[in-house]
Design a protein around this motif. Structure first.
Motif, PDB file in Angstrom:
ATOM      1  N   TYR A   1       0.830  -1.214   0.000  1.00  6.96           N
ATOM      2  CA  TYR A   1       0.000   0.000   0.000  1.00  6.96           C
ATOM      3  C   TYR A   1       0.861   1.259   0.000  1.00  6.96           C
ATOM      4  N   GLN A   2       1.960   1.234   0.743  1.00  2.27           N
ATOM      5  CA  GLN A   2       2.824   2.405   0.799  1.00  2.27           C
ATOM      6  C   GLN A   2       3.504   2.649  -0.549  1.00  2.27           C
ATOM      7  N   GLU A   3       3.958   1.571  -1.209  1.00  3.48           N
ATOM      8  CA  GLU A   3       4.590   1.721  -2.518  1.00  3.48           C
ATOM      9  C   GLU A   3       3.593   2.261  -3.550  1.00  3.48           C
ATOM     10  N   PHE A   4       2.373   1.741  -3.509  1.00  3.80           N
ATOM     11  CA  PHE A   4       1.355   2.209  -4.441  1.00  3.80           C
ATOM     12  C   PHE A   4       1.055   3.688  -4.187  1.00  3.80           C
ATOM     13  N   PHE A   5       0.929   4.054  -2.914  1.00  5.08           N
ATOM     14  CA  PHE A   5       0.646   5.449  -2.591  1.00  5.08           C
ATOM     15  C   PHE A   5       1.784   6.360  -3.047  1.00  5.08           C
ATOM     16  N   SER A   6       3.027   5.944  -2.835  1.00  7.87           N
ATOM     17  CA  SER A   6       4.169   6.771  -3.226  1.00  7.87           C
ATOM     18  C   SER A   6       4.253   6.925  -4.737  1.00  7.87           C
ATOM     19  N   ARG A   7       3.936   5.856  -5.466  1.00  8.65           N
ATOM     20  CA  ARG A   7       4.063   5.903  -6.928  1.00  8.65           C
ATOM     21  C   ARG A   7       2.933   6.696  -7.580  1.00  8.65           C
ATOM     22  N   TYR A   8       1.713   6.464  -7.119  1.00 11.84           N
ATOM     23  CA  TYR A   8       0.547   7.048  -7.803  1.00 11.84           C
ATOM     24  C   TYR A   8      -0.117   8.146  -6.981  1.00 11.84           C
ATOM     25  N   ARG A   9       0.655   8.804  -6.159  1.00 12.69           N
ATOM     26  CA  ARG A   9       0.151   9.954  -5.411  1.00 12.69           C
ATOM     27  C   ARG A   9      -0.301  11.064  -6.351  1.00 12.69           C
ATOM     28  N   VAL A  10       0.322  11.141  -7.527  1.00  6.48           N
ATOM     29  CA  VAL A  10      -0.023  12.214  -8.473  1.00  6.48           C
ATOM     30  C   VAL A  10      -1.419  12.032  -9.051  1.00  6.48           C
ATOM     31  N   LEU A  11      -1.960  10.814  -9.007  1.00  3.37           N
ATOM     32  CA  LEU A  11      -3.307  10.573  -9.540  1.00  3.37           C
ATOM     33  C   LEU A  11      -4.399  10.861  -8.511  1.00  3.37           C
ATOM     34  N   MET A  12      -3.987  11.238  -7.301  1.00  2.00           N
ATOM     35  CA  MET A  12      -4.958  11.485  -6.239  1.00  2.00           C
ATOM     36  C   MET A  12      -5.126  12.975  -6.027  1.00  2.00           C
ATOM     37  N   LYS A  13      -6.334  13.340  -5.607  1.00  2.24           N
ATOM     38  CA  LYS A  13      -6.591  14.705  -5.208  1.00  2.24           C
ATOM     39  C   LYS A  13      -6.346  14.841  -3.706  1.00  2.24           C
ATOM     40  N   GLN A  14      -6.245  16.082  -3.276  1.00  2.84           N
ATOM     41  CA  GLN A  14      -5.917  16.314  -1.876  1.00  2.84           C
ATOM     42  C   GLN A  14      -6.997  15.763  -0.948  1.00  2.84           C
ATOM     43  N   LYS A  15      -8.233  15.844  -1.401  1.00  3.06           N
ATOM     44  CA  LYS A  15      -9.323  15.367  -0.546  1.00  3.06           C
ATOM     45  C   LYS A  15      -9.369  13.840  -0.479  1.00  3.06           C
TER      46      LYS A  15
ATOM     47  N   GLU B   1      13.802   7.315   2.136  1.00  4.34           N
ATOM     48  CA  GLU B   1      13.621   8.589   1.440  1.00  4.34           C
ATOM     49  C   GLU B   1      13.799   9.718   2.446  1.00  4.34           C
ATOM     50  N   THR B   2      15.011  10.259   2.492  1.00  3.79           N
ATOM     51  CA  THR B   2      15.257  11.393   3.396  1.00  3.79           C
ATOM     52  C   THR B   2      14.514  12.630   2.922  1.00  3.79           C
ATOM     53  N   ILE B   3      14.528  12.845   1.599  1.00  2.00           N
ATOM     54  CA  ILE B   3      13.747  13.943   1.000  1.00  2.00           C
ATOM     55  C   ILE B   3      12.463  13.322   0.470  1.00  2.00           C
ATOM     56  N   GLN B   4      11.361  13.558   1.132  1.00  4.81           N
ATOM     57  CA  GLN B   4      10.114  12.891   0.785  1.00  4.81           C
ATOM     58  C   GLN B   4       9.614  13.358  -0.581  1.00  4.81           C
ATOM     59  N   GLY B   5       9.119  12.389  -1.369  1.00  5.17           N
ATOM     60  CA  GLY B   5       8.498  12.707  -2.643  1.00  5.17           C
ATOM     61  C   GLY B   5       9.433  12.790  -3.812  1.00  5.17           C
ATOM     62  N   VAL B   6      10.743  12.674  -3.580  1.00  6.31           N
ATOM     63  CA  VAL B   6      11.677  12.785  -4.703  1.00  6.31           C
ATOM     64  C   VAL B   6      11.790  11.460  -5.431  1.00  6.31           C
ATOM     65  N   SER B   7      11.979  10.379  -4.696  1.00  6.45           N
ATOM     66  CA  SER B   7      12.165   9.065  -5.314  1.00  6.45           C
ATOM     67  C   SER B   7      10.818   8.491  -5.706  1.00  6.45           C
ATOM     68  N   GLY B   8      10.775   7.929  -6.868  1.00 12.34           N
ATOM     69  CA  GLY B   8       9.587   7.224  -7.328  1.00 12.34           C
ATOM     70  C   GLY B   8       9.783   5.733  -7.199  1.00 12.34           C
ATOM     71  N   VAL B   9       8.770   5.039  -6.748  1.00  6.98           N
ATOM     72  CA  VAL B   9       8.878   3.592  -6.565  1.00  6.98           C
ATOM     73  C   VAL B   9       8.437   2.911  -7.836  1.00  6.98           C
ATOM     74  N   LYS B  10       9.282   2.036  -8.372  1.00  7.04           N
ATOM     75  CA  LYS B  10       8.930   1.286  -9.562  1.00  7.04           C
ATOM     76  C   LYS B  10       8.244  -0.014  -9.187  1.00  7.04           C
ATOM     77  N   PRO B  11       7.541  -0.628 -10.124  1.00  4.74           N
ATOM     78  CA  PRO B  11       6.927  -1.935  -9.829  1.00  4.74           C
ATOM     79  C   PRO B  11       7.979  -2.961  -9.475  1.00  4.74           C
ATOM     80  N   THR B  12       7.675  -3.782  -8.489  1.00  7.61           N
ATOM     81  CA  THR B  12       8.616  -4.810  -8.051  1.00  7.61           C
ATOM     82  C   THR B  12       8.079  -6.178  -8.393  1.00  7.61           C
ATOM     83  N   GLY B  13       8.976  -7.131  -8.486  1.00  8.50           N
ATOM     84  CA  GLY B  13       8.588  -8.480  -8.869  1.00  8.50           C
ATOM     85  C   GLY B  13       8.397  -9.380  -7.672  1.00  8.50           C
ATOM     86  N   LEU B  14       8.406 -10.668  -7.965  1.00 13.90           N
ATOM     87  CA  LEU B  14       8.168 -11.672  -6.930  1.00 13.90           C
ATOM     88  C   LEU B  14       9.253 -11.676  -5.884  1.00 13.90           C
ATOM     89  N   ARG B  15      10.498 -11.422  -6.282  1.00 13.22           N
ATOM     90  CA  ARG B  15      11.619 -11.530  -5.340  1.00 13.22           C
ATOM     91  C   ARG B  15      11.491 -10.552  -4.201  1.00 13.22           C
TER      92      ARG B  15
END
Length: 1825
Positions: A703-717, A1603-1617
């Motif tokens: 859930y955290q990875e999804f939120f970090s990656r696709y935060r741009v698709l969400m509105k503030q509310k 992520e020391t500077i929040q929002g800079v790094s984007g999380v990519k999709p990860t595999g099974l490993r």
């Protein structure tokens, strides 16, 4: 989601292609449902109309976004299908040069056909302890996962390595075994990996051969079990082999070879030891020439033979056995050349004296006739009788070939058994990791029985693989509580049933083999009748009746039936075997011993060999008739049983899969053939894994990875505090079809393609945001540009107008200035003419006057010099005459005096030789001593008289003081007036005389100066003109020379500076290398020492087997057994011969080099022991002789011996008294309590005595403090009392009346109390003095005892000397004794003189004070008011003792000292409450006292115990940073103390005079300083290891992942490993965690008082570890190489630099160690396109190696679509520019590297005599001196 949403314009798809398998294309228009044609644009620029299949209407596969291409795990791809997998592998292999890729649980390894630097020990260390998904794919990651799961789950593991021939299976297995050997700590101890690798040349020579696809193809499978003990260290290994291709021994296809060993033998036939084998060229033998390719290009068979023989020797196969192996192999070759001739259709013969057969019989040691007979005949047995039947030529040839195959198979088994014996360990195996190196799926043009068995085995392995993958998927869904349906995956059980079930292919084959006239054709017909049209997987070729087709999981394979029966039967005539068993050659019957035993069905392989089993005892049980039956089992049946056993082993373990891929058939490096790759991917099950994953939910996000990656698709509310609910709400809006995703407990599961859809939405949103940002920024830039241009125009106008006005003003000023210049110029010309004329006149006058004056001066000068010369000549003549006469007189006197001196010297020598002379001297010395004693007595009497006079002086002094004071004042006034008057007169007279002298001098100087000035003026005026001309010329020359000199100086300085810098750098590097080498050797020595101690403990445990009954151990042994002293080593070496007599069966295999070192050390210790034993015997003999001589010796010193006997009697009586007192005390204690409690050795007794002594010491201290306080109070009262008595008489009388009336009783009581206190203090002082006297007497007794012992030793030494030397020695000793006593008396006299002088001074001071007080009282009080008061005694406070900075302890308290101060000391309490380095100071003060006593054994024992105890503490608590830091600090301080007080000038510069007095006087401890320095180096290295172990888990998480500077790094999709991490999440570390840990380290080191320079070195090492581990992980993690991660790293590094600034450690060199990491972060952020960018990168990355730069560029991965990948051409440009750079080819930094440490001398300003020993340390038995 509808297809129309995905198949839009510009969408990219994959279409099939016959050449490239799959091609990429782009849609030119949107797809609409119902379209039959897609308009595509290919990458090569062509347009194409792609027709859809009208039946299936299946659309082409969509291509993944570029951001997902090159992923580490294929399951991370959004679209999972064959083209996506193939393209991802190709991009990684070709563009990024990455050969490993994950595919779920499978590691895909592509053979690069090139040696890569990714298997070093640094890479192993980098992967050790890491989770599998955290690092880039690697064989080491799979090995680490297996090792970790074995240790965590305590379950055996298996690594299944499969692939085609030449795909790299053996190499992968070898690297996995190397990893286990290195990580388990067994690389340098067990050497199992080396033994396994040593077995490789043997197994390759007898089991590998050249095929059309591979020059070194393994023609058998092997399963190696690597055994581990309970501590998970390698202890042994076991090898099982499967399906040796025996048919290759007698037949090879075109362009193929037999097994390598035959060609190696033929190539080495010329060797002398091989002459007896009678070999030759390989083309001369039938078994080696059939393939027509006897030579492999680039392979020297002679050298390979040498390697094979060397490997046999390493594995313990002796030379005789090796020659036996070669004899058997040569015999097989000769057997193949045996020819048969037909007599008729049913019989054949061998030509008489057939050479090949005779050679075969000679080599095998069998009878020629017998072997010749049974090669052409066979025995048939019926129920009643046996027949001997001749056989045809074809049958005889087949029987010969079967015999050759059987012999080779038996030899192969024999060699495998011996290899297993070499790898076997006597230690019990706790767990194992199996490495299965087995053949992959095979299909050739002609497939026979071997290919059938291989593919059958792969079917079984694929089934096991599918079940395991399905099981993992099911477990993941259940864990996340997701509803799951049964996934439809390919189950190959029908194919397996077709092969192995009842009436299956193998069953029918075995049945046909039992038929008397069964043939391949009849078997084929049975197959057709049984399975054709009944089983969908079985087919019949159209054009053949002798073949069949099976649909395997990978492909259809056509098998030729010819040879199946013969290979399955593996028929060998028993008569031929019996002939071989009767051989005289001993080794040959040994090969066939297994035929006589019952063979288990689970132990026989297809080649007839018996693998090692765990219960060999059970195999011998069975019925008597079972042997022949089991021997007749077919090859297929045996292979099926062995395969079942393998599957049972694999199912009992946790499997790990490695699939090796062969990229091309031509062995070109980094060349990718798509067709061959797809073929192997289908065959090895990778695509099946993809299909199973794609059938479910392949994409999984937390859930955290999804939120970090696709935060741009969400509105503030939409953003809530609950991340899970936020993600649910957003997904419901974005994806309408709820079947496309599922919500688990911790993850979101997506169907295939959904992540790509989300990525598209995200990219569109970011693209729109970018357009808006660009629009706004461009407008702002244009507005700024306009305003800037307008402002510039106004400024230009203003400056032009100002310029014009300034030009006009300038013209006016110039006109006025010209007029003024003309005026002044004309005036200057006229004045100049006048001055020239005047100057000429004056010059003429001056020259004339000067000429006349010089003439007069020269005449006077000549006359004066003539007079001086005459004076000096006459004086020289007179002095010469005087010197000559004086020299003669002195010479005569010297000669006379020399003659008289020689006579006197002879007399003195004669007197000196006589004994009487010494006696007179002694009498004189005794007289002097008596005189000194009398003088001391007289001074004591004087002292008493002075004390009596002191009281009289106090009375008389008061009356005389007033008179003396008045007289003194009058005299002082008159004296001052007289002094002033005389001073004034004298000063005036001196001033007048000085003024007169000055006047005369000034007049004479004035005249001489005037003359000189005139003369100088004339000379200068003449030279001026010449000098001016010369000056101009010289200036020009000077300027030119200066210019040249400056240039040359610059060049020389530059060259010299460069040379100097280079030389200094080189010298520093050499010095650091030497230090590093020395410290590494020291580290190795300490490691070997620990290993030696462990081995000693193991040997003692093995030797000292506990016997029944109780065995009492010596009490001293238990306390000293852990000390590493020399004596203990000698004691242990005495037991070594007993230990070496153990039976060989119990010996544990040890490291050979370590064993030799230990053996050498043991022999040295034995020699030293023998020398010491001889010396001890010699000493005992000398003592016995001295005692015998002493009894016979006459009494030489009668009086002295009587005196000594009296002293001895006194001492004995004193000793008896002390013993009686002690016995009385013990009796008193025993009467009060139980005897067992109060026994002398009981703990209660010791505790009681210690408490008594401590209480008495504490009471004495408290009494002294009370006395001091009381004396101060009395002195204060006495100071206050006069003030109270110096008041008016009325007030005094009033106070007296009040006292009488009100408080008379109270005052009297107070007075009595004070008198009691004074009396008590006096009694205590008397008691203390008595105690001191008793202590002094005890000390004298002790010194007398020591003197007695010394006298006895001296007497024993004297008795050994001859009589003359004995007398001289006794006299010499007596003289030294008397001189020592004289010196002692002189010291006592000086002390008493000092005390007398001190008392006199005190008398004067007190007298002066009394006089002042009396004068003051007389001034304030009238004579009538004075009241006589009693004089109170004055208490003088006792002065502290003057300590010398030493600590005294008894020899028997040494162990107690070491125990309390080192072994049981807690660093935290010492660091917080006491001064830093206190234990070091205490130890040094003890060493000082031992040095002061000149006791070398005490010094040596204390230093040795100290060093060994520190080692023991560090060995026990070596993983505690605080303990290691504490003892590093104290060891360094101890080392600095030894240097500071060594007495060497270099170390005494900063000492005070008092500290210089404390220097060591008797011993030079330079060697112990070196030992302590080595110990400090070892502690430093241990400290580095401890902090590395603490920091290592934090570094990657804190520096890279968090992520020391929040929002800079984007999380990519990860595999099974990423999901299947090996360990649970233990909490993530951040950068703050690292900084807190660094603060903790720094504060601990500062609290312990560590040297600042040493702290800097520790910090530098810490920062190097942080930088190295971070950079290594960056180089091994593709997901971390992005622009945003570079920014994170640079920010983290800046925080570390800020920490250095806060701690004032910027000059420690720590920042420089981070330079490679900083440059790597900059490399991630800089532009990477043009040649200028390449040049900038090359100049910027100076601290990175070429391999590291290229690796970072290859790994660079865009996180967003706006970033671009680094092109291959740009990387090649970088490589071309860096090709001349000379740097290390190593990829990773050595994280284990430790910088050489130095210990700069740091003297302490602390004075030793001021150090107090706290009671908390428990060192009450130590006394300050």
């Amino acid at each position: 989601m509808a297809a129309s949403e995905l198949y839009t314009k510009f969408a990219r798809v994959w279409i099939p292609d016959p050449e490239e398998v799959w091609k990429s294309a782009e849609l030119l228009k949107d797809y609409k449902p119902g379209d039959k044609v897609l308009l595509l644009h290919l990458e090569e620029g062509k347009d194409l109309e792609y027709r859809l299949d009208p039946k299936t209407k299946e659309l082409p596969h969509l291509r993944n976004p570029d951001i997902l291409v090159g992923e580490n795990d294929l399951t991370a791809l959004s679209y999972l299908h064959e083209p996506a997998v193939l393209h991802n592998l190709r991009v990684r292999f070709i563009d990024s040069k990455l050969i490993y890729t994950y595919c779920g649980i499978v590691l895909v390894a592509i053979n690069p056909y090139e040696q890569l630097p990714i298997y070093g020990e640094d890479i192993i260390n980098a992967y050790s302890g890491q989770n599998m998904g955290d690092m880039d794919p690697h064989i080491f990651a799979v090995a680490e996962e297996a090792y970790k799961q074995m240790a965590r789950d305590e379950r055996n593991q298996s690594i299944i390595v499969s692939g085609e021939s030449g795909a790299g299976k053996t190499v992968s297995a070898k690297y996995a075994m190397r990893y286990f050997a290195t990580v388990s700590g067994s690389a340098s101890e067990a050497n199992v990996e080396e033994k396994v690798l040593a077995s490789n040349p043997i197994m390759e020579s007898i089991g590998n051969a050249k095929t059309t696809r591979n020059d070194n193809s393994s023609r058998f499978g092997k399963y190696i079990e690597i055994g581990f003990d309970k501590r998970y260290r390698i202890i042994g290994a076991n090898m099982r082999t499967y399906l040796l291709e025996k048919s290759r021994v007698v037949f090879q296809a075109e362009e193929e070879r037999n097994y390598h060993i035959f060609y190696q033998l033929c190539a080495s036939a010329n060797l002398p030891e091989f002459k007896m084998l009678r070999l030759g060229n390989a083309n001369n033998f039938h078994y080696t020439k059939q393939g027509g390719s006897p030579v492999i290009e680039g392979v020297d068979d002679t050298k390979e033979m040498a390697h094979t023989r060397q490997a046999c020797t390493l594995l313990g196969i002796s030379e005789s056995y090796q020659m036996g192996i070669f004899r058997i192999l040569a015999g097989i070759l000769h057997l193949g050349n045996v020819a048969f001739t037909s007599r008729d259709s049913d019989s054949c013969t061998i030509p008489p004296k057939h050479e090949p057969l005779s050679i075969f019989c000679d080599l095998m040691g069998v009878d020629y006739e017998e072997m010749c007979h049974w090669l052409c005949h066979r025995k048939l047995a019926t129920t009643t009788e046996t027949y001997i039947k001749p056989i045809s030529k074809l049958q005889a040839t087949n029987a010969r070939d079967a015999l050759a195959k059987h012999i080779y198979a038996k030899l192969f088994n024999w060699i495998v058994d011996h290899v297993n014996q070499a790898l076997h360990s006597a230690v019990k195996q706790h767990s194992f990791i199996g490495v299965l190196d087995i053949y992959g799926f095979e299909t050739f043009e002609i497939n026979s029985f071997e290919q059938f068995c291989i593919n059958y085995a792969n079917e079984k392995l694929q089934q096991q693989f599918n079940m395991h993958v399905f099981k993992l998927e099911q477990e993941e869904y259940m864990k996340e509580q997701i509803p799951w349906t049964l996934i439809d995956f390919y189950d190959n059980q029908p194919c397996i049933n077709l092969i192995e079930s009842k009436l299956g292919i193998l069953d029918l084959l075995d049945e046909e083999c039992k038929m008397p006239k069964g043939t391949d054709d009849t078997w084929a017909q049975k197959l057709y009748n049984t399975h054709l049209n009944k089983c969908a997987l079985f087919e019949k070729p159209r054009l053949s009746n002798k073949a069949f087709i099976i649909q395997h999981f990978a492909d259809k394979v056509e098998y030729q039936c010819e040879g199946f029966l013969e290979k399955n039967k593996d028929t060998v005539f028993e008569e031929q075997i019996k002939v071989l068993k009767s051989s005289k050659f001993k080794m040959l019957p040994e090969l066939f011993q297994d035929d006589e035993k019952a063979i288990s069905p689970t132990s026989a392989t297809s080649s007839g060999r018996t693998p090692l089993t765990r219960t060999p005892a059970k195999l011998t049980k069975g019925r008597p008739g079972q042997t022949a039956k089991e021997h007749k089992k077919t090859v297929g049946h045996q292979f099926r049983n062995s395969l079942h056993l393998l599957m049972e082993t694999l199912n009992a373990t946790t499997p790990h899969y490695v699939r090796c891929i062969k990229p091309n058939d031509f062995k070109f490096p980094f060349t990718f053939d798509e067709k061959r790759a797809v073929q192997q991917l289908r065959a090895c099950g990778v695509l099946e894994t993809i299909r199973i994953s794609a059938a479910g939910f392949p994409s999984r996000w937390t859930y955290q990875e999804f939120f970090s990656r696709y935060r741009v698709l969400m509105k503030q509310k939409d953003v809530l505090s609950d991340r899970k609910q936020t993600c649910k709400n957003v997904l419901e809006k974005l994806i309408a079809d709820k079947d496309k995703y599922q919500f688990g407990k911790t993850k979101i599961f997506f169907r295939a393609g959904q992540v790509a859809y989300l990525e598209k939405l995200r990219a569109d949103k970011l693209r729109a945001a970018c357009i808006r940002i660009q629009k706004t920024i461009r407008g702002w830039l244009l507005r700024k540009k306009y305003l800037r241009m307008r402002k510039a125009a106004i400024i230009v106008q203003r400056y032009v107008r100002g310029y014009q006005a300034r030009c006009y003003a300038k013209f006016l000023r110039r006109t006025k200035a010209a007029t003024i210049i003309q005026k002044y110029w004309r005036m200057y010309i006229v004045r100049r003419r006048y001055k020239i004329k005047r100057m000429a006149t004056i010059v003429l006058q001056s020259y004339l006057r000067g000429y006349l004056a010089r003439n007069r001066y020269r005449k006077m000068l000549r006359e004066h010099k003539a007079v001086i010369i005459q004076k000096w000549v006459r004086g020289w003549l007179a002095r010469t005459y005087y010197r000559r006469s004086m020299h003669a007189i002195i010479y005569l006197q010297c000669c006379f005096r020399r003659m008289m001196a020689k006579r006197e010297l002879k007399k003195l020598k004669i007197e000196a030789r006589s004994v009487e002379r010494y006696k007179k001297l002694h009498i004189g010395m005794e007289n002097k001593i008596m005189q000194l004693q009398r003088k001391v007595d007289e001074q004591n009497k004087d002292y008493k008289c002075l004390m009596e006079k002191l009281t009289n002086l106090e009375g008389t002094y008061t009356s005389e003081t007033e008179k003396l004071r008045s007289d003194l004042e009058r005299l002082q006034l008159s004296e001052e007036e007289a002094k002033i008057a005389t001073g004034r007169v004298l000063s005036l007279q001196e001033e007048i005389a000085k003024l007169r002298k000055d006047l005369e001098q000034t007049q004479s100087e004035k005249k001489s100066i005037e003359e000189r000035a005139d003369r100088y003026k004339q000379e200068t005026e003449q030279l001026v003109s010449n000098l001016k001309e010369e000056n101009t010329l010289l200036k020009q020359e000077k300027e030119a020379l200066n210019h040249l000199i400056v240039e040359q100086a610059k060049e020389m300085t530059e060259t010299m500076e460069k040379k100097l810098v280079e030389e200094t750098k080189q010298l520093e590097l050499d010095l650091n290398d030497e230090r590093l080498r020395y410290q590494n050797l020291l580290n190795e020595f300490s490691r070997l020492e620990e290993r030696y101690d462990d081995l000693k403990e193991e040997m003692t445990l093995m030797v000292n087997v506990p016997k029944p009954g109780h065995k009492r151990t010596d009490s001293t042994h238990s306390s000293n057994e852990s000390e590493y002293t020399f004596s203990s080593e000698i004691a242990e070496t005495e037991d070594m011969p007993l230990r070496t007599e153990e039976p060989s069966e119990k010996k544990v295999p040890l490291d050979m080099s370590l064993f030799l070192k230990l053996q050498k050390r043991v022999t040295e210790l034995e020699q030293e022991k023998q020398v010491m034993q001889d010396e001890l015997d010699r000493k005992e003999e000398q003592v016995l002789r001295s005692k015998a001589k002493e009894e016979e010796r006459p009494q030489i010193r009668g009086a002295e011996l009587e005196y000594e006997s009296l002293k001895r009697q006194e001492l004995e009586s004193e000793n008896k008294k002390l013993k009686n007192e002690l016995n009385e005390l013990r009796k008193a204690l025993s009467e009060k309590s139980a005897p067992e409690v109060t026994a002398p050795g009981a703990p209660a007794y010791r505790v009681l005595m210690e408490q008594l002594t401590s209480v008495s010491e504490e009471l004495d201290v408290r009494k002294e403090e009370v006395l001091i306080l009381r004396s101060q109070l009395v002195s204060q009262k006495e100071a206050i009392q006069p003030k109270n008595t110096m008041t008016d008489s009325t007030i005094l009388l009033e106070d007296v009346q009040k006292m009488k009336d009100k408080g008379e009783i109270a005052q009297a009581y107070i007075g009595l109390k004070e008198t009691n206190r004074l009396l008590e203090s006096q009694l205590q002082s008397q008691k203390r003095s008595h105690e001191n006297e008793a202590e002094a007497l005890r000390g004298e007794i002790q010194s007398l005892k020591e003197e007695n012992n010394r006298q006895q030793q001296l007497l024993a030494q004297n008795l050994q000397l001859p009589p003359e030397a004995r007398i001289e020695a006794s006299l010499q000793h007596e003289i030294t004794r008397l001189t020592n006593e004289n010196l002692d008396l002189m010291e006592q006299l000086e002390k008493q003189d000092k005390t007398v002088r001190k008392l006199k001074k005190q008398l004067k001071v007190f007298a002066k004070k009394i006089g002042e007080l009396e004068v003051g009282q007389m001034e304030n009080i009238s004579p009538g008011q004075i009241i006589d008061e009693p004089i109170r005694p004055v208490n003088i406070p006792r002065k502290e003792k003057d300590f010398q900075g030493m600590l005294e302890y008894k020899k028997e308290d040494e162990q107690k000292l070491v125990k309390n101060l080192i072994l049981e000391l807690k660093p935290r309490g010492v660091a917080v409450n006491l001064i830093p380095g206190l234990p070091a100071y205490i130890l040094f003060m003890c060493v000082r006292h031992a040095d002061y006593l000149n006791d070398d054994q005490k010094v040596r024992s204390l230093l040795t115990s100290t060093i060994n105890s520190i080692k023991k503490v560090l060995k026990k608590r070596g993983d505690d940073f605080e303990t290691v830091s504490f003892w590093l600090s104290n060891t360094c301080r101890f080392l600095h103390c030894l240097k500071q007080y060594s007495g060497e000038e270099g170390f005494m510069k900063h000492n005070t005079s008092r500290q210089n007095e404390h220097c060591l006087t008797n011993f030079d401890l330079a060697e112990y300083r070196q030992v302590l320095s080595d110990l400090a180096i070892q502690i430093y290295q241990q400290l580095v290891r401890v902090l590395e172990n603490i920091l290592q888990p934090m570094i990657v998480s804190g520096m890279l992942e968090h992520e020391t500077i929040q929002g800079v790094s984007g999380v990519k999709p990860t595999g099974l490993r990423k999901r299947t991490s090996s360990i649970a999440d233990e909490g993530t570390y951040t950068l703050d965690s690292i900084l807190r840990q660094l603060n903790s380290f720094h504060s601990v080191m500062c609290q312990h008082g560590m040297d600042p320079e040493l702290i800097k070195q520790v910090v530098k090492q810490m920062f190097y570890i942080v930088g190295a581990i971070t950079l290594n992980n960056l180089l091994l993690r593709k997901d971390m190489c992005s622009w945003s991660k570079g920014m994170q790293i640079r920010y983290n590094v800046s925080q570390l630099e800020e920490w250095l600034r806060d701690k004032n450690l910027m000059n420690s060199g720590a920042k420089e160690t981070l330079e490679p990491l900083i440059q790597a972060a900059q490399l991630l952020q800089v532009k990477k396109k043009t040649d200028d960018d390449a040049e900038a990168i090359c100049s910027m990355c100076s601290a990175l190696t070429t391999a590291q730069i290229v690796k970072v560029l290859n790994l660079y991965t865009p996180v967003n679509e706006f970033e671009e990948r680094v092109s291959v051409s740009f990387i090649r440009t970088i490589q071309m520019r860096l090709r001349d750079r000379k740097d290390s080819p190593q990829l990773l930094m050595d994280a284990k590297h430790i910088f050489p440490v130095t210990f700069p001398f740091n003297p302490s300003s602390l004075a030793l005599e001021t150090i107090q020993i706290p009671a908390s340390l428990g060192l009450g038995f130590i006394s300050r001196v």
